[in-house]
Write a protein that holds these residues in place. Structure first.
Motif, PDB file in Angstrom:
ATOM      1  N   SER A   1       0.835  -1.211   0.000  1.00  0.00           N
ATOM      2  CA  SER A   1       0.000   0.000   0.000  1.00  0.00           C
ATOM      3  C   SER A   1       0.867   1.258   0.000  1.00  0.00           C
ATOM      4  O   SER A   1       2.021   1.238   0.446  1.00  0.00           O
ATOM      5  N   TYR A   2       0.305   2.345  -0.470  1.00  0.00           N
ATOM      6  CA  TYR A   2       0.979   3.646  -0.397  1.00  0.00           C
ATOM      7  C   TYR A   2      -0.070   4.748  -0.245  1.00  0.00           C
ATOM      8  O   TYR A   2      -1.254   4.557  -0.567  1.00  0.00           O
ATOM      9  N   THR A   3       0.374   5.892   0.247  1.00  0.00           N
ATOM     10  CA  THR A   3      -0.501   7.059   0.431  1.00  0.00           C
ATOM     11  C   THR A   3       0.216   8.306  -0.042  1.00  0.00           C
ATOM     12  O   THR A   3       1.397   8.518   0.294  1.00  0.00           O
ATOM     13  N   CYS A   4      -0.475   9.121  -0.810  1.00  0.00           N
ATOM     14  CA  CYS A   4       0.041  10.421  -1.230  1.00  0.00           C
ATOM     15  C   CYS A   4      -1.117  11.400  -1.226  1.00  0.00           C
ATOM     16  O   CYS A   4      -2.084  11.222  -1.964  1.00  0.00           O
ATOM     17  N   GLN A   5      -1.027  12.428  -0.366  1.00  0.00           N
ATOM     18  CA  GLN A   5      -2.066  13.456  -0.295  1.00  0.00           C
ATOM     19  C   GLN A   5      -1.419  14.833  -0.375  1.00  0.00           C
ATOM     20  O   GLN A   5      -0.340  15.056   0.189  1.00  0.00           O
ATOM     21  N   TYR A   6      -2.093  15.733  -1.069  1.00  0.00           N
ATOM     22  CA  TYR A   6      -1.642  17.125  -1.115  1.00  0.00           C
ATOM     23  C   TYR A   6      -2.686  17.992  -0.424  1.00  0.00           C
ATOM     24  O   TYR A   6      -3.824  18.101  -0.888  1.00  0.00           O
ATOM     25  N   TRP A   7      -2.288  18.618   0.692  1.00  0.00           N
ATOM     26  CA  TRP A   7      -3.191  19.459   1.482  1.00  0.00           C
ATOM     27  C   TRP A   7      -2.851  20.917   1.274  1.00  0.00           C
ATOM     28  O   TRP A   7      -1.678  21.304   1.229  1.00  0.00           O
ATOM     29  N   ASP A   8      -3.876  21.737   1.129  1.00  0.00           N
ATOM     30  CA  ASP A   8      -3.705  23.185   1.080  1.00  0.00           C
ATOM     31  C   ASP A   8      -3.863  23.711   2.490  1.00  0.00           C
ATOM     32  O   ASP A   8      -4.975  23.854   3.004  1.00  0.00           O
ATOM     33  N   ASN A   9      -2.746  24.001   3.132  1.00  0.00           N
ATOM     34  CA  ASN A   9      -2.764  24.421   4.541  1.00  0.00           C
ATOM     35  C   ASN A   9      -2.966  25.913   4.717  1.00  0.00           C
ATOM     36  O   ASN A   9      -3.010  26.398   5.853  1.00  0.00           O
ATOM     37  N   GLN A  10      -3.081  26.664   3.616  1.00  0.00           N
ATOM     38  CA  GLN A  10      -3.369  28.089   3.752  1.00  0.00           C
ATOM     39  C   GLN A  10      -4.843  28.336   4.028  1.00  0.00           C
ATOM     40  O   GLN A  10      -5.229  29.435   4.428  1.00  0.00           O
ATOM     41  N   LEU A  11      -5.672  27.337   3.777  1.00  0.00           N
ATOM     42  CA  LEU A  11      -7.089  27.459   4.079  1.00  0.00           C
ATOM     43  C   LEU A  11      -7.359  27.000   5.495  1.00  0.00           C
ATOM     44  O   LEU A  11      -6.620  26.192   6.057  1.00  0.00           O
ATOM     45  N   SER A  12      -8.413  27.505   6.066  1.00  0.00           N
ATOM     46  CA  SER A  12      -8.812  27.111   7.415  1.00  0.00           C
ATOM     47  C   SER A  12     -10.269  26.670   7.394  1.00  0.00           C
ATOM     48  O   SER A  12     -11.162  27.491   7.176  1.00  0.00           O
ATOM     49  N   PRO A  13     -10.557  25.379   7.590  1.00  0.00           N
ATOM     50  CA  PRO A  13      -9.582  24.301   7.786  1.00  0.00           C
ATOM     51  C   PRO A  13      -8.860  23.954   6.498  1.00  0.00           C
ATOM     52  O   PRO A  13      -9.301  24.324   5.412  1.00  0.00           O
ATOM     53  N   ALA A  14      -7.763  23.218   6.622  1.00  0.00           N
ATOM     54  CA  ALA A  14      -6.986  22.817   5.451  1.00  0.00           C
ATOM     55  C   ALA A  14      -7.844  21.981   4.513  1.00  0.00           C
ATOM     56  O   ALA A  14      -8.730  21.242   4.935  1.00  0.00           O
ATOM     57  N   ALA A  15      -7.578  22.111   3.199  1.00  0.00           N
ATOM     58  CA  ALA A  15      -8.363  21.398   2.189  1.00  0.00           C
ATOM     59  C   ALA A  15      -7.488  20.379   1.484  1.00  0.00           C
ATOM     60  O   ALA A  15      -6.321  20.649   1.176  1.00  0.00           O
ATOM     61  N   LEU A  16      -8.063  19.201   1.211  1.00  0.00           N
ATOM     62  CA  LEU A  16      -7.372  18.150   0.476  1.00  0.00           C
ATOM     63  C   LEU A  16      -7.572  18.391  -1.017  1.00  0.00           C
ATOM     64  O   LEU A  16      -8.668  18.214  -1.541  1.00  0.00           O
ATOM     65  N   LEU A  17      -6.495  18.807  -1.709  1.00  0.00           N
ATOM     66  CA  LEU A  17      -6.599  19.159  -3.128  1.00  0.00           C
ATOM     67  C   LEU A  17      -6.297  17.990  -4.051  1.00  0.00           C
ATOM     68  O   LEU A  17      -6.816  17.941  -5.169  1.00  0.00           O
ATOM     69  N   GLY A  18      -5.451  17.078  -3.625  1.00  0.00           N
ATOM     70  CA  GLY A  18      -5.067  15.990  -4.516  1.00  0.00           C
ATOM     71  C   GLY A  18      -4.712  14.744  -3.737  1.00  0.00           C
ATOM     72  O   GLY A  18      -4.189  14.822  -2.622  1.00  0.00           O
ATOM     73  N   GLU A  19      -4.998  13.584  -4.342  1.00  0.00           N
ATOM     74  CA  GLU A  19      -4.665  12.331  -3.671  1.00  0.00           C
ATOM     75  C   GLU A  19      -4.484  11.211  -4.684  1.00  0.00           C
ATOM     76  O   GLU A  19      -5.211  11.100  -5.673  1.00  0.00           O
ATOM     77  N   LEU A  20      -3.480  10.373  -4.417  1.00  0.00           N
ATOM     78  CA  LEU A  20      -3.265   9.119  -5.135  1.00  0.00           C
ATOM     79  C   LEU A  20      -2.809   8.108  -4.086  1.00  0.00           C
ATOM     80  O   LEU A  20      -1.640   8.106  -3.687  1.00  0.00           O
ATOM     81  N   SER A  21      -3.737   7.268  -3.627  1.00  0.00           N
ATOM     82  CA  SER A  21      -3.450   6.325  -2.546  1.00  0.00           C
ATOM     83  C   SER A  21      -3.954   4.942  -2.927  1.00  0.00           C
ATOM     84  O   SER A  21      -5.007   4.792  -3.549  1.00  0.00           O
ATOM     85  N   TRP A  22      -3.222   3.906  -2.496  1.00  0.00           N
ATOM     86  CA  TRP A  22      -3.529   2.524  -2.868  1.00  0.00           C
ATOM     87  C   TRP A  22      -3.577   1.641  -1.628  1.00  0.00           C
ATOM     88  O   TRP A  22      -2.641   1.641  -0.821  1.00  0.00           O
ATOM     89  N   ASN A  23      -4.678   0.905  -1.474  1.00  0.00           N
ATOM     90  CA  ASN A  23      -4.821  -0.063  -0.400  1.00  0.00           C
ATOM     91  C   ASN A  23      -4.724  -1.447  -1.024  1.00  0.00           C
ATOM     92  O   ASN A  23      -5.659  -1.907  -1.687  1.00  0.00           O
ATOM     93  N   ASN A  24      -3.596  -2.100  -0.814  1.00  0.00           N
ATOM     94  CA  ASN A  24      -3.387  -3.392  -1.465  1.00  0.00           C
ATOM     95  C   ASN A  24      -4.284  -4.482  -0.896  1.00  0.00           C
ATOM     96  O   ASN A  24      -4.594  -5.458  -1.592  1.00  0.00           O
ATOM     97  N   THR A  25      -4.738  -4.324   0.345  1.00  0.00           N
ATOM     98  CA  THR A  25      -5.600  -5.338   0.947  1.00  0.00           C
ATOM     99  C   THR A  25      -6.975  -5.341   0.302  1.00  0.00           C
ATOM    100  O   THR A  25      -7.520  -6.396  -0.056  1.00  0.00           O
ATOM    101  N   THR A  26      -7.537  -4.147   0.123  1.00  0.00           N
ATOM    102  CA  THR A  26      -8.888  -4.038  -0.452  1.00  0.00           C
ATOM    103  C   THR A  26      -8.868  -3.860  -1.958  1.00  0.00           C
ATOM    104  O   THR A  26      -9.930  -3.854  -2.584  1.00  0.00           O
ATOM    105  N   LYS A  27      -7.666  -3.693  -2.535  1.00  0.00           N
ATOM    106  CA  LYS A  27      -7.505  -3.416  -3.970  1.00  0.00           C
ATOM    107  C   LYS A  27      -8.303  -2.170  -4.375  1.00  0.00           C
ATOM    108  O   LYS A  27      -8.984  -2.127  -5.387  1.00  0.00           O
ATOM    109  N   LYS A  28      -8.173  -1.140  -3.544  1.00  0.00           N
ATOM    110  CA  LYS A  28      -8.904   0.115  -3.755  1.00  0.00           C
ATOM    111  C   LYS A  28      -7.901   1.250  -3.981  1.00  0.00           C
ATOM    112  O   LYS A  28      -6.995   1.477  -3.164  1.00  0.00           O
ATOM    113  N   LEU A  29      -8.092   1.978  -5.083  1.00  0.00           N
ATOM    114  CA  LEU A  29      -7.287   3.152  -5.415  1.00  0.00           C
ATOM    115  C   LEU A  29      -8.133   4.389  -5.138  1.00  0.00           C
ATOM    116  O   LEU A  29      -9.251   4.508  -5.654  1.00  0.00           O
ATOM    117  N   THR A  30      -7.624   5.321  -4.330  1.00  0.00           N
ATOM    118  CA  THR A  30      -8.346   6.556  -4.026  1.00  0.00           C
ATOM    119  C   THR A  30      -7.688   7.697  -4.787  1.00  0.00           C
ATOM    120  O   THR A  30      -6.468   7.889  -4.705  1.00  0.00           O
TER     121      THR A  30
END
Length: 493
Positions: free
Chosen positions: A317-346
């Motif tokens: 598995s791997y996780t990659c998230q890009y958060w915009d921390n200049q916003l309050s609350p911070a916003a998740l702008l981008g993600e490429l994450s893989w769960n090898n157990t569930t075979k789910k790509l986010t």
């Protein structure tokens, strides 16, 4: 005595007359001065009001520039950062005076400035200047309304060849196609009507040739509409028939002739190389199980396809998230994450990999989310691997997928086969290929594509898909923006 008295009264009368004249003159002069002063004051006040109205017009112009869909609202280059002196794009002449406008971007907020300049009509004072300010907050946007109808078809751009798109062997296509050049059907290849409620359409800019026994629809199951620009024929030679008819094997409820409109969207690889989050210039802000050189090779600062091959579905598995921390609350702008157990790509937002991408675990994999994945190389689904937006019964579900909710758009710039599905591989999503989409024997494809051309091998199955109305940010054909300006507020001046 009496004469002396009369002479005295005459002198008094003269003095009185002189005094009266002096008082009258002084009063009249004061009145004239007062009236003139009031007139100048009124003119000055009117000029001041006009100048402020012009300053507000400047704010409106600045807001319009930032809110223009084709402009990047999170780039300072969208507006000058200080008062312009020569740029006529930001200095405008209106009735009554001059307008200037500019803006300063701080984080996710613009401070807008508008100035109005009016010449005093009396010429007695300097140019009247009024300034007004406002603020515009910028919020990230991850989805947009679809801007190019090409994304509801299998769309081929190439023209000039005898067969710009060739459907070979026993291919039966039930997805709508938009072909700018010539379309050829070989052997038993044909186009069939999709199951209700889907509607199948065919648009060909030049010709259709039937080189085998195939057809478009049947007399009993006609497709919804066919439009062919220059005509049809059976065989590789002879005259063209226009408009096409059932006699030339085109069976549709509506048959039109004439050139089909459209040129197709173009992907902006350089822009998203620089602006994707995550991507070569902006790595994940939160990550695990992923290399720092996953999106760009070490030391490279240009798009050169040097990052190697990224495996979307590895054994860990791997996780990659890009958060915009200049916003309050911070916003998740981008993600490429893989769960090898569930075979789910986010997936989320715009991702850019300066290399190629591979799916090769020979498993049924599901992705979740809306995202645009740019690759400067190729995109390949190998073996019996499946990558789907909806899974049911251990396979892609071609009836349950909603591309307006889950849609991974792969935008590939590789030479030759920019996108390739191996024999028996499945892909459910959207693809853009600078060059060719190649789909191998018994493979299944569900979704729109925009390519130079596409090749479908033996027994390939395509699937008609729901109408797409909403797409992820970064979609070719849509404005290259990453943010949504909010209404102006906090006016002052």
């Amino acid at each position: 005595m009496i004469r002396r008295l009369l002479r005295g009264e005459g002198g008094f009368s003269m003095v009185f007359t002189l005094l009266t004249l002096l008082v009258t003159t002084t009063t009249l002069t004061a009145a004239i001065q007062y009236t003139t002063s009031n007139s100048r004051g009124a003119n000055r006040s009117k000029a001041d009001q006009i100048a402020y109205a012009l300053a507000e017009a400047g704010l409106a112009n600045a807001a319009a520039v930032v809110q223009k869909p084709s402009n990047n609202a999170l780039s300072q280059s969208t507006l000058p950062s200080s008062e312009p002196t020569t740029d006529t794009n930001y200095i405008l002449q209106y009735e009554g005076g001059t307008v200037k406008f500019w803006g300063v971007l701080t984080g996710h907020q613009w401070i807008m400035h508008g100035v109005g300049l009016v010449t005093d009509p009396t010429g007695r004072t300097a140019t009247v200047r009024r300034e007004a300010t406002s603020t515009i907050r910028i919020m990230p946007t991850l989805t947009q309304a679809l801007n190019s109808s090409a994304w509801n078809y299998m769309f081929a751009k190439n023209t000039g060849a005898t067969c710009d798109v060739l459907l070979d062997n026993s291919v039966q296509v039930d997805a709508s196609m938009f072909i700018l050049g010539d379309l050829c059907f070989d052997n038993t290849a044909g186009m069939v009507k999709a199951a209700a409620p889907n509607l199948t359409g065919l648009y060909v800019g030049e010709h259709i040739q039937f080189l085998g026994t195939g057809a478009v629809g049947t007399s009993a199951n006609k497709i919804a509409q066919a439009q062919v620009g220059l005509g049809c024929r059976i065989g590789g030679s002879g005259a063209w028939t226009s408009p096409c008819t059932a006699a030339t094997r085109v069976n549709a409820d509506t048959i039109l002739s004439g050139t089909a409109p459209g040129t197709g969207p173009v992907a902006d690889f350089p822009f998203w190389y620089s602006n994707a989050k995550p991507g070569p210039t902006q790595f994940c802000s939160t990550y695990s199980g992923i290399s720092l050189t996953a999106f760009e090779s070490a030391g490279s600062t240009t798009m050169n396809n040097s990052a190697g091959t990224f495996n979307l579905t590895p054994g860990t598995s791997y996780t990659c998230q890009y958060w915009d921390n200049q916003l309050s609350p911070a916003a998740l702008l981008g993600e490429l994450s893989w769960n090898n157990t569930t075979k789910k790509l986010t997936v989320r937002g715009v991702i850019f990999i300066d290399g190629s991408v591979l799916v090769s675990n020979n498993a049924v994999n599901e992705y979740d989310g809306l995202a645009t994945l740019y690759v400067s190389g190729t995109f390949t689904v190998n073996g019996t691997s499946q990558l789907c937006g909806a899974v049911s019964g251990g396979a892609c579900s071609f009836s349950a997928w909603d591309p307006n909710v889950d849609n991974l758009g792969v935008i590939a710039n590789g030479t030759g086969n920019s996108v390739a599905l191996a024999n028996s591989a499945y892909y459910q999503g959207s693809v853009y290929a600078t060059n060719t989409v190649d789909i191998g024997s018994s493979a299944q494809y569900d979704g729109p594509m925009v390519a130079g051309t596409f090749r479908l091998a033996n027994s390939v199955q395509t699937h008609e898909f729901p109408t797409i109305t909403s797409v992820p940010v970064g979609w070719p054909g849509n404005p290259t923006v990453y943010a949504e300006p909010q209404p102006p507020q906090n006016y002052s001046g």
